[in-house]
Design an enzyme around this catalytic site. Structure first.
Site, PDB file in Angstrom:
ATOM      1  N   TYR A 116      19.812  31.368 -11.042  1.00  0.00           N
ATOM      2  CA  TYR A 116      21.016  31.950 -10.450  1.00  0.00           C
ATOM      3  C   TYR A 116      21.467  33.250 -11.107  1.00  0.00           C
ATOM      4  O   TYR A 116      21.548  34.287 -10.456  1.00  0.00           O
ATOM      5  CB  TYR A 116      22.163  30.928 -10.478  1.00  0.00           C
ATOM      6  N   PRO A 129      25.308  28.960  -0.109  1.00  0.00           N
ATOM      7  CA  PRO A 129      25.294  28.305   1.205  1.00  0.00           C
ATOM      8  C   PRO A 129      26.657  28.382   1.909  1.00  0.00           C
ATOM      9  O   PRO A 129      27.695  28.535   1.277  1.00  0.00           O
ATOM     10  CB  PRO A 129      24.967  26.843   0.871  1.00  0.00           C
ATOM     11  N   HIS A 352      26.422  29.284  -5.780  1.00  0.00           N
ATOM     12  CA  HIS A 352      25.570  28.148  -6.104  1.00  0.00           C
ATOM     13  C   HIS A 352      25.411  27.842  -7.594  1.00  0.00           C
ATOM     14  O   HIS A 352      25.016  26.729  -7.957  1.00  0.00           O
ATOM     15  CB  HIS A 352      24.190  28.418  -5.489  1.00  0.00           C
TER      16      HIS A 352
HETATM   17  N1  COA Z   1      13.162   1.512   6.065  1.00  0.00           N
HETATM   18  C1  COA Z   1      14.455   1.403   6.452  1.00  0.00           C
HETATM   19  N2  COA Z   1      15.468   2.145   5.935  1.00  0.00           N
HETATM   20  C2  COA Z   1      15.150   3.065   5.002  1.00  0.00           C
HETATM   21  C3  COA Z   1      13.819   3.243   4.557  1.00  0.00           C
HETATM   22  C4  COA Z   1      12.805   2.423   5.123  1.00  0.00           C
HETATM   23  N3  COA Z   1      11.529   2.533   4.756  1.00  0.00           N
HETATM   24  N4  COA Z   1      13.837   4.209   3.625  1.00  0.00           N
HETATM   25  C5  COA Z   1      15.105   4.623   3.497  1.00  0.00           C
HETATM   26  N5  COA Z   1      15.905   3.932   4.319  1.00  0.00           N
HETATM   27  C6  COA Z   1      17.351   4.035   4.481  1.00  0.00           C
HETATM   28  C7  COA Z   1      18.075   4.109   3.149  1.00  0.00           C
HETATM   29  O1  COA Z   1      18.403   2.832   2.670  1.00  0.00           O
HETATM   30  C8  COA Z   1      19.311   4.918   3.512  1.00  0.00           C
HETATM   31  O2  COA Z   1      20.241   4.059   4.164  1.00  0.00           O
HETATM   32  P1  COA Z   1      21.797   4.448   4.398  1.00  0.00           P
HETATM   33  O3  COA Z   1      21.841   5.314   5.584  1.00  0.00           O
HETATM   34  O4  COA Z   1      22.417   3.137   4.650  1.00  0.00           O
HETATM   35  O5  COA Z   1      22.252   5.115   3.167  1.00  0.00           O
HETATM   36  C9  COA Z   1      18.804   5.888   4.526  1.00  0.00           C
HETATM   37  O6  COA Z   1      17.643   5.281   5.097  1.00  0.00           O
HETATM   38  C10 COA Z   1      18.469   7.264   3.976  1.00  0.00           C
HETATM   39  O7  COA Z   1      17.371   7.221   3.084  1.00  0.00           O
HETATM   40  P2  COA Z   1      16.301   8.404   3.056  1.00  0.00           P
HETATM   41  O8  COA Z   1      16.258   9.045   4.369  1.00  0.00           O
HETATM   42  O9  COA Z   1      15.023   7.894   2.519  1.00  0.00           O
HETATM   43  O10 COA Z   1      16.894   9.509   2.109  1.00  0.00           O
HETATM   44  P3  COA Z   1      17.797   9.454   0.816  1.00  0.00           P
HETATM   45  O11 COA Z   1      19.188   9.137   1.218  1.00  0.00           O
HETATM   46  O12 COA Z   1      17.155   8.612  -0.237  1.00  0.00           O
HETATM   47  O13 COA Z   1      17.748  10.982   0.391  1.00  0.00           O
HETATM   48  C11 COA Z   1      17.014  12.905  -0.771  1.00  0.00           C
HETATM   49  C12 COA Z   1      16.585  11.633  -0.044  1.00  0.00           C
HETATM   50  C13 COA Z   1      15.790  13.610  -1.264  1.00  0.00           C
HETATM   51  C14 COA Z   1      17.729  13.807   0.211  1.00  0.00           C
HETATM   52  C15 COA Z   1      17.966  12.515  -1.945  1.00  0.00           C
HETATM   53  O14 COA Z   1      17.292  11.690  -2.868  1.00  0.00           O
HETATM   54  C16 COA Z   1      18.441  13.702  -2.738  1.00  0.00           C
HETATM   55  O15 COA Z   1      17.859  14.052  -3.757  1.00  0.00           O
HETATM   56  N6  COA Z   1      19.544  14.334  -2.299  1.00  0.00           N
HETATM   57  C17 COA Z   1      20.122  15.484  -2.953  1.00  0.00           C
HETATM   58  C18 COA Z   1      19.589  16.728  -2.321  1.00  0.00           C
HETATM   59  C19 COA Z   1      20.401  17.913  -2.723  1.00  0.00           C
HETATM   60  O16 COA Z   1      20.828  18.055  -3.848  1.00  0.00           O
HETATM   61  N7  COA Z   1      20.614  18.776  -1.718  1.00  0.00           N
HETATM   62  C20 COA Z   1      21.466  19.889  -1.852  1.00  0.00           C
HETATM   63  C21 COA Z   1      20.860  21.072  -2.374  1.00  0.00           C
HETATM   64  S1  COA Z   1      22.059  22.351  -2.437  1.00  0.00           S
END
Ligand code: COA
Length: 635
Positions: A116, A129, A352
């Site tokens: 940054y 963003p 950011h």
């Molecule tokens: N079968 C059924 N459900 C599933 C599944 C499967 N195989 N895998 C995941 N799910 C469900 C999860 O339980 C979760 O349920 P919820 O809606 O009840 O919470 C949902 O699906 C979402 O899971 P998933 O899509 O796998 O993603 P995640 O929430 O684990 O997110 C990342 C993944 C990478 C986005 C997250 O770990 C992360 O790091 N986020 C931060 C990103 C960030 O900082 N962004 C900003 C940058 S400025």
């Protein structure tokens, strides 16, 4: 170039089972206050340094789908040399491990500097963003002021939780997350420098600020938001104060000093020194920097069709639309700017360096919820002082800088193609129904869309949270894998059976989820490689050849720069591409629909945000159709 979460970082987590996503689960009792935050932070683990051998192996695997065979062979040779026993790799690895044992987080300080503060492209579009909220139901000045007043009150309500350390601790996969970013976003500001910027946070000072800055018609005002007894101003009081501000700034200021913050950082750093040479200017800028946040009461934006409304609102939040519109109605160095347009368009823009999207979105979720509540608070009858206007003395030299900033901002605004798309056919529900991670499913749809448009796979960045660790920021999920490449090539191949295609999709989705688990547990490759490179620089050693390799440059040339930013509110974050011939894609998967913000640069003839939006829609629908047509029992 970089973008959200610094995707193109100069060279930039233990496979485990399914890591459950982030949930706000444990509100902290209001009675446990002082020191609670520190105790929580101390209890978090330190970011690990992954094993060298593991990173080298994973790096090669990650390169396979994106580089040529001969390039890969060359990189393998370089890596063999790098990691040989007693070689440079070992030395840098021990240096990193030592650093990890002596610091809170071996990466975070480096990261903020490199990703940054030493990044010199304008923060606008390239780093900060925007966030687009659902359109609010007002269309006149009074409505704009009323909503803005509620928004301020909502942020102050959230601030109380920060001040009292009563913010709910967030969890990922049952593990508590670092909450530090919440303490960095209010009362803070980036300061331009000649070669590198800095960030100041006044929340930690002995006299924390009690005011916000409001900008209207390109004119800045200080608005004290607390009564003498320390209580926050009520919504009615805030309305009165905002009305005063609006009536004091009926005309647009001809010298929009705020537009200087859209400049290339070196140019802005130089102009800044000149600007603060004047005492009045210095005091005015200090008031902005010290303020809790900035509220931008925007003027009109170009008239667009209903279909393009959200895309236009996204540009308003990301860059303000250019100097004719609202780009001068900002102070882009301010960590948090809330934007309230006059036609119901609302959102935010954030700098950011101090934080990622999720804490900002959590704050905004709270604010939106707050604005929906009925107001019952009786306002004190004491008259409030008129908000102080911030004055600037504009010398001919500063005027020249402002004109140059306007020109550059307009070129950038013209160049950015931004599409907000609500994919309304399904959301997280469909992938879940098929036992697939929704995030991985969406990422694979993006891969398929890109492949169909460009007939190749490209280096793809998705941000992964490292907040399981103290002061953790992000690492990279490399969405392109051998499995994803096989999936996209198989999908439209008429010689393949549906069962084969579904099998390929499942493997690709699983590979993505496995990489995600690896990344969020600190075992991904990009930040480790970056750390090894920076360690060499720190030890004044020659930068190892693996970092001068074309494969490394290719790996960091993210033509797809993506991020999931989930929220309770039906909103979407947006950002620009991080390379000239790339796309920026941010998405918010809701239960039954997905909000996307896709961007590209108009000057690049090979990319088109609009075409990508269509290709993503087609890919998502085609993937669902395939799953529905291919009963799992047959697999
Ligand atoms: N079968 C059924 N459900 C599933 C599944 C499967 N195989 N895998 C995941 N799910 C469900 C999860 O339980 C979760 O349920 P919820 O809606 O009840 O919470 C949902 O699906 C979402 O899971 P998933 O899509 O796998 O993603 P995640 O929430 O684990 O997110 C990342 C993944 C990478 C986005 C997250 O770990 C992360 O790091 N986020 C931060 C990103 C960030 O900082 N962004 C900003 C940058 S400025």
């Amino acid at each position: 170039m970089w973008g959200i979460c610094r995707r193109t970082v100069v060279g930039m987590s233990k496979p485990c089972g399914f890591v459950k996503p982030c949930h706000l689960v444990k509100p902290v009792s209001a009675s446990r206050v002082a020191g609670r935050y520190l105790t929580h932070q101390k209890g978090l683990p330190s970011l690990p340094v992954p094993p060298l051998q593991q990173t080298c192996e994973r790096y090669i695997t990650a390169l396979e789908p994106i580089v040529e065979v001969d390039e890969l062979k060359h990189t393998k040779e370089l890596l063999d040399e790098f990691k040989k026993a007693g070689g440079i790799g070992d030395r840098l690895q021990s240096g990193l491990e030592k650093r990890a044992s002596n610091t809170d987080n071996w990466l975070s300080e480096w990261w903020v500097q490199i990703a940054y503060l030493e990044y010199r492209l304008p923060v606008v579009v390239h780093s900060s963003p925007g966030l687009v909220l659902p359109r609010m139901k007002f269309s006149d000045k009074q409505g704009q002021i009323r909503f803005a007043a509620k928004l301020i009150a909502g942020v102050l309500d959230f601030k109380t939780m920060i001040d009292n350390e009563t913010l709910p601790v967030e969890y990922l996969g049952g593990k508590p997350l670092c909450m530090n970013q919440y303490y960095e976003v209010l009362s803070s500001c980036r300061i331009p420098g000649l070669k590198r910027d800095s960030v100041v946070n006044h929340a930690k000072s002995s006299h924390p600020p009690k005011h916000i800055t409001v900008v209207h018609n390109f004119q800045f005002f200080v608005l004290d938001v607390y009564n003498n007894d320390g209580t926050p101003l009520t919504v009615d009081q805030l309305c009165v104060q905002l009305e005063k501000i609006c009536s004091l700034s009926l005309e647009t200021c001809m010298e929009p000093v705020g537009i200087l913050t859209t400049q290339h950082r070196d140019a802005w750093g130089k102009a800044y020194l000149n600007l603060i040479n004047d005492k009045t200017n210095k005091e005015s800028i200090s008031a902005i920097q010290r303020s809790i946040f900035t509220l931008c009461l925007d003027g009109a934006m170009p008239q667009v069709s209903d279909e393009m409304y959200h895309s236009c609102a996204a540009t308003q939040m990301l860059h303000g639309g250019g100097s004719r519109w609202n780009s001068g109605n900002r102070w882009f160095d301010k960590t948090l700017q809330f934007i309230v347009g006059e036609n119901g368009a609302c959102g935010a823009n954030y700098e950011h360096a101090p934080a990622e999207g999720p804490p900002i979105v959590a704050l905004i979720d709270h604010v939106v919820e707050y604005t929906r509540k009925l107001e019952t608070v009786q306002s004190p009858k004491v008259p409030l002082p008129v908000p102080q206007k911030l004055h600037f003395n504009i010398t001919p030299e500063i005027k020249t800088d402002i004109e140059e900033a306007k020109r550059n901002m307009n070129i950038l605004a013209e160049d950015l193609d931004m599409r907000v798309m609500v994919f309304g056919h399904f959301g997280k529900n469909v992938p879940k129904l098929h036992n697939m991670s929704p995030d991985a499913f969406i990422q694979m749809a993006l891969q398929l869309a890109y492949y169909r448009m460009h007939q190749r796979c490209c280096s793809t960045y998705e941000s992964a949270s490292l907040r399981m660790y103290r002061r953790g920021r992000t690492d990279t999920i490399r969405s392109v894998s051998n499995a994803s490449a096989f999936f996209v090539k198989t999908f439209d191949d008429p010689s393949k059976q549906n069962t084969e295609k579904v099998g390929a999709m499942e493997k690709a989705v699983k590979a993505h989820r496995a990489y995600t688990n690896m990344a969020v547990t600190g075992q991904a490759i990009d930040r480790h490689l970056l750390g090894l490179k920076l360690q060499a620089i720190e030890e004044k050693l020659p930068v190892p050849d693996i970092f001068k390799d074309t494969a490394y440059s290719k790996a960091l040339h993210y033509q797809l720069s993506t991020s999931q930013v989930p929220s309770k509110t039906d909103c979407v974050m947006c950002f620009g591409p991080v390379v000239p011939n790339g796309y920026g894609v941010c998405y918010n998967p809701m239960d039954d629909h997905i909000n996307f913000a896709l961007s590209s640069f108009n000057t690049c003839k090979e990319t088109s945000a609009g075409l990508l939006a269509q290709a993503v829609t087609d890919a998502l629908l085609d993937m669902r159709r395939l799953l529905e047509q291919t009963p799992r029992a047959k697999l």
